[in-house]
Design a protein around this motif. Structure first.
Motif, short mmCIF file in Angstrom:
data_model
loop_
_atom_site.label_atom_id
_atom_site.label_comp_id
_atom_site.label_asym_id
_atom_site.label_seq_id
_atom_site.Cartn_x
_atom_site.Cartn_y
_atom_site.Cartn_z
N TRP A 266 0.82 -1.22 0.00
CA TRP A 266 0.00 0.00 0.00
C TRP A 266 0.85 1.27 0.00
CZ3 TRP A 266 -0.66 -3.84 3.77
CH2 TRP A 266 -1.76 -4.68 3.61
N LEU A 267 2.14 1.15 -0.28
CA LEU A 267 3.08 2.27 -0.15
C LEU A 267 3.39 2.91 -1.50
CD1 LEU A 267 5.65 0.65 2.34
CD2 LEU A 267 3.73 2.18 2.89
N SER A 268 3.72 4.21 -1.46
CA SER A 268 3.97 4.97 -2.68
C SER A 268 5.24 4.54 -3.40
CB SER A 268 4.06 6.47 -2.35
OG SER A 268 5.11 6.72 -1.43
N GLN A 269 6.14 3.84 -2.73
CA GLN A 269 7.39 3.41 -3.36
C GLN A 269 7.16 2.41 -4.49
OE1 GLN A 269 6.83 3.84 -0.07
NE2 GLN A 269 8.67 3.39 1.10
N TYR A 270 6.00 1.76 -4.49
CA TYR A 270 5.72 0.73 -5.48
C TYR A 270 4.53 1.14 -6.33
CZ TYR A 270 8.57 -1.80 -2.12
OH TYR A 270 9.58 -2.17 -1.28
N ILE B 10 -4.70 -0.58 -12.92
CA ILE B 10 -4.97 0.73 -12.30
C ILE B 10 -3.86 1.21 -11.38
CG2 ILE B 10 -7.44 0.31 -12.45
CD1 ILE B 10 -7.42 -0.14 -9.38
N GLU B 11 -3.72 2.52 -11.35
CA GLU B 11 -2.88 3.19 -10.36
C GLU B 11 -3.80 3.95 -9.40
OE1 GLU B 11 -0.60 3.12 -8.39
OE2 GLU B 11 1.09 3.45 -9.73
N PHE B 12 -3.29 4.27 -8.23
CA PHE B 12 -4.10 4.93 -7.21
C PHE B 12 -3.16 5.54 -6.19
CE2 PHE B 12 -3.72 0.36 -6.75
CZ PHE B 12 -3.15 0.21 -5.51
N ARG B 13 -3.68 6.45 -5.38
CA ARG B 13 -2.87 7.07 -4.33
C ARG B 13 -2.60 6.07 -3.21
NH1 ARG B 13 -6.72 12.01 -3.13
NH2 ARG B 13 -8.21 10.32 -3.54
N ARG B 14 -1.34 6.04 -2.77
CA ARG B 14 -0.93 5.12 -1.71
C ARG B 14 -0.39 5.89 -0.52
NH1 ARG B 14 0.75 5.25 -6.67
NH2 ARG B 14 2.89 4.53 -6.37
N VAL B 15 -0.04 5.17 0.51
CA VAL B 15 0.57 5.78 1.70
C VAL B 15 1.87 6.46 1.27
CG1 VAL B 15 1.62 5.35 3.94
CG2 VAL B 15 -0.43 4.08 3.26
N THR C 141 -6.95 5.84 -0.60
CA THR C 141 -6.55 4.65 -1.36
C THR C 141 -7.76 3.81 -1.73
OG1 THR C 141 -4.33 4.55 -0.40
CG2 THR C 141 -5.25 2.48 -1.22
N PHE C 142 -8.65 3.63 -0.78
CA PHE C 142 -9.84 2.81 -1.00
C PHE C 142 -10.80 3.46 -1.98
CE2 PHE C 142 -8.08 1.65 3.07
CZ PHE C 142 -8.21 0.26 3.10
N GLY D 210 -4.28 -7.60 -3.59
CA GLY D 210 -5.25 -8.68 -3.39
C GLY D 210 -6.25 -8.31 -2.32
N HIS D 211 -5.74 -7.66 -1.25
CA HIS D 211 -6.65 -7.15 -0.22
C HIS D 211 -7.63 -6.15 -0.82
CE1 HIS D 211 -7.25 -3.41 2.20
NE2 HIS D 211 -8.00 -4.25 2.88
N LEU D 212 -7.11 -5.22 -1.63
CA LEU D 212 -7.96 -4.18 -2.20
C LEU D 212 -8.97 -4.76 -3.19
CD1 LEU D 212 -5.22 -1.44 -2.68
CD2 LEU D 212 -7.13 -1.37 -1.06
N ALA D 213 -8.59 -5.80 -3.91
CA ALA D 213 -9.53 -6.45 -4.84
C ALA D 213 -10.67 -7.11 -4.08
CB ALA D 213 -8.79 -7.48 -5.69
N LEU D 214 -10.34 -7.82 -3.02
CA LEU D 214 -11.38 -8.47 -2.19
C LEU D 214 -12.28 -7.41 -1.55
CD1 LEU D 214 -9.05 -11.11 -0.53
CD2 LEU D 214 -10.97 -11.66 -2.05
N TRP D 215 -11.66 -6.35 -1.06
CA TRP D 215 -12.44 -5.28 -0.44
C TRP D 215 -13.38 -4.63 -1.46
CZ3 TRP D 215 -12.60 -0.15 -1.83
CH2 TRP D 215 -13.38 0.67 -1.02
N ALA D 216 -12.85 -4.31 -2.64
CA ALA D 216 -13.65 -3.62 -3.66
C ALA D 216 -14.83 -4.47 -4.11
CB ALA D 216 -12.77 -3.26 -4.86
N ALA D 217 -14.63 -5.77 -4.19
CA ALA D 217 -15.71 -6.65 -4.64
C ALA D 217 -16.83 -6.77 -3.61
CB ALA D 217 -15.15 -8.04 -4.95
N GLY D 218 -16.49 -6.56 -2.34
CA GLY D 218 -17.49 -6.72 -1.29
C GLY D 218 -17.96 -5.45 -0.63
N ARG D 219 -17.63 -4.30 -1.21
CA ARG D 219 -17.91 -3.02 -0.53
C ARG D 219 -19.37 -2.63 -0.52
NH1 ARG D 219 -17.25 0.85 -5.28
NH2 ARG D 219 -16.60 -0.60 -6.90
N SER D 220 -20.22 -3.36 -1.24
CA SER D 220 -21.65 -3.04 -1.20
C SER D 220 -22.22 -3.24 0.20
CB SER D 220 -22.42 -3.90 -2.19
OG SER D 220 -22.31 -5.27 -1.88
N GLU D 221 -21.49 -3.96 1.06
CA GLU D 221 -21.94 -4.19 2.44
C GLU D 221 -21.70 -2.99 3.35
OE1 GLU D 221 -23.39 -7.11 3.34
OE2 GLU D 221 -23.21 -7.86 1.29
N LEU D 222 -20.93 -2.01 2.88
CA LEU D 222 -20.60 -0.86 3.73
C LEU D 222 -21.84 0.02 3.97
CD1 LEU D 222 -17.20 0.22 2.13
CD2 LEU D 222 -17.51 -0.66 4.45
#
Length: 273
Positions: free
Chosen positions: A50-54, A76-81, A91-92, A125-137
């Protein structure tokens, strides 16, 4: 395969770079296979603690290989820590916006917005799982977005679904969870609850937790515990254990395990007659 082995390979030709938001880091590279289409889509979400170095570039190898196999890819690219606006919630929200942007892409390119799989590596992989299940939020959540794109499945490559456990263990990536969420679980329990992939995800959406047995960064228990969380007959999550694979073999089309990765995508996207 090590990180150095992966990135020393010749970089594939770039895809079409497209913005999904106003920030300079809110973009992706779209690759569309040759042929008429429309094509199913694989959204690739890179790792790197989740870091900006990568950044997203190392996922171009997988992106190009999947496009050659007949899938449109949106890397995709996105803002990281470490980036302004990165971490929680930026990030999310970026990942959510990038995934939902497939609807826009489908109006301009020969891709199918209703035939989408999310593929993330490590922290991605964490973000993919989170994004797929975020309708529960709940609507009150800082991570809430309206009408999330419904996906056909998730392929998590060395994914990290259990942030609470991972944040308290020792390893090269573990301390980054505290930076991502602004504290440890005891200090930020609500953030960990919101950022953890929904346990109900695998009751609705097929999930493939692909894990190398020789991964020094993400333990096999992360995949196993996520799959075993539900004993329901409707549990659609499976562990795909690759005993001899390390962390970066999973995203290297030149590795012996790559056919297994492609097969996981095909299982979720290719319709059987």
């Amino acid at each position: 395969m090590t990180w150095q082995d992966l990135v020393q390979q010749p970089m594939p030709a770039p895809g079409v770079r497209l913005a999904y938001g106003p920030d300079s880091l809110q973009f992706g590279e779209l690759r569309v296979p040759e042929g008429k289409g429309p094509f199913p889509v694989v959204v690739l979400i890179h790792g790197g603690c989740w870091l900006s170095q990568y950044n997203y570039r190392y996922m171009n190898y997988a992106s190009a290989a999947l496009a050659k196999a007949g899938f449109a890819t949106w890397n995709i690219e996105f803002r990281r820590v470490g980036n302004p606006g990165g971490g929680y919630p930026g990030t999310f929200l970026d990942v959510a916006q990038a995934v939902d942007h497939v609807r826009v892409l489908a109006r301009q390119y020969p891709v199918k917005a209703k035939e989408v799989v999310l593929m993330g590596h490590s922290a991605g992989g964490h973000l993919a799982l989170w994004a797929a299940g975020r309708s529960e939020l709940p609507r009150s959540s800082a991570l809430y977005t309206k009408k999330p794109l419904k996906v056909k499945g998730v392929v998590a490559l060395a994914g990290i679904p259990d942030l609470t456990t991972y944040s308290t263990q020792k390893g090269s990536c573990n301390a980054a969870v505290e930076k991502l969420l602004g504290g440890l679980p005891t200090a930020m329990p609500h953030r960990y609850a919101e950022a953890t992939p929904s346990p109900a995800l695998a009751l609705k959406t097929p999930v493939r937790m692909v894990q190398g047995g020789k991964d020094p960064i993400v333990p096999v228990s992360q995949a196993q515990n996520f799959v075993n969380h539900s004993s329901s007959r409707n549990n659609k999550a499976k562990v795909v254990l690759l005993p001899e694979a390390g962390h970066f073999d999973l995203v290297a089309p030149t590795s012996p395990v790559w056919p297994t990765i492609e097969q996981a995508v095909k299982e979720l996207l290719v319709k059987r007659k």
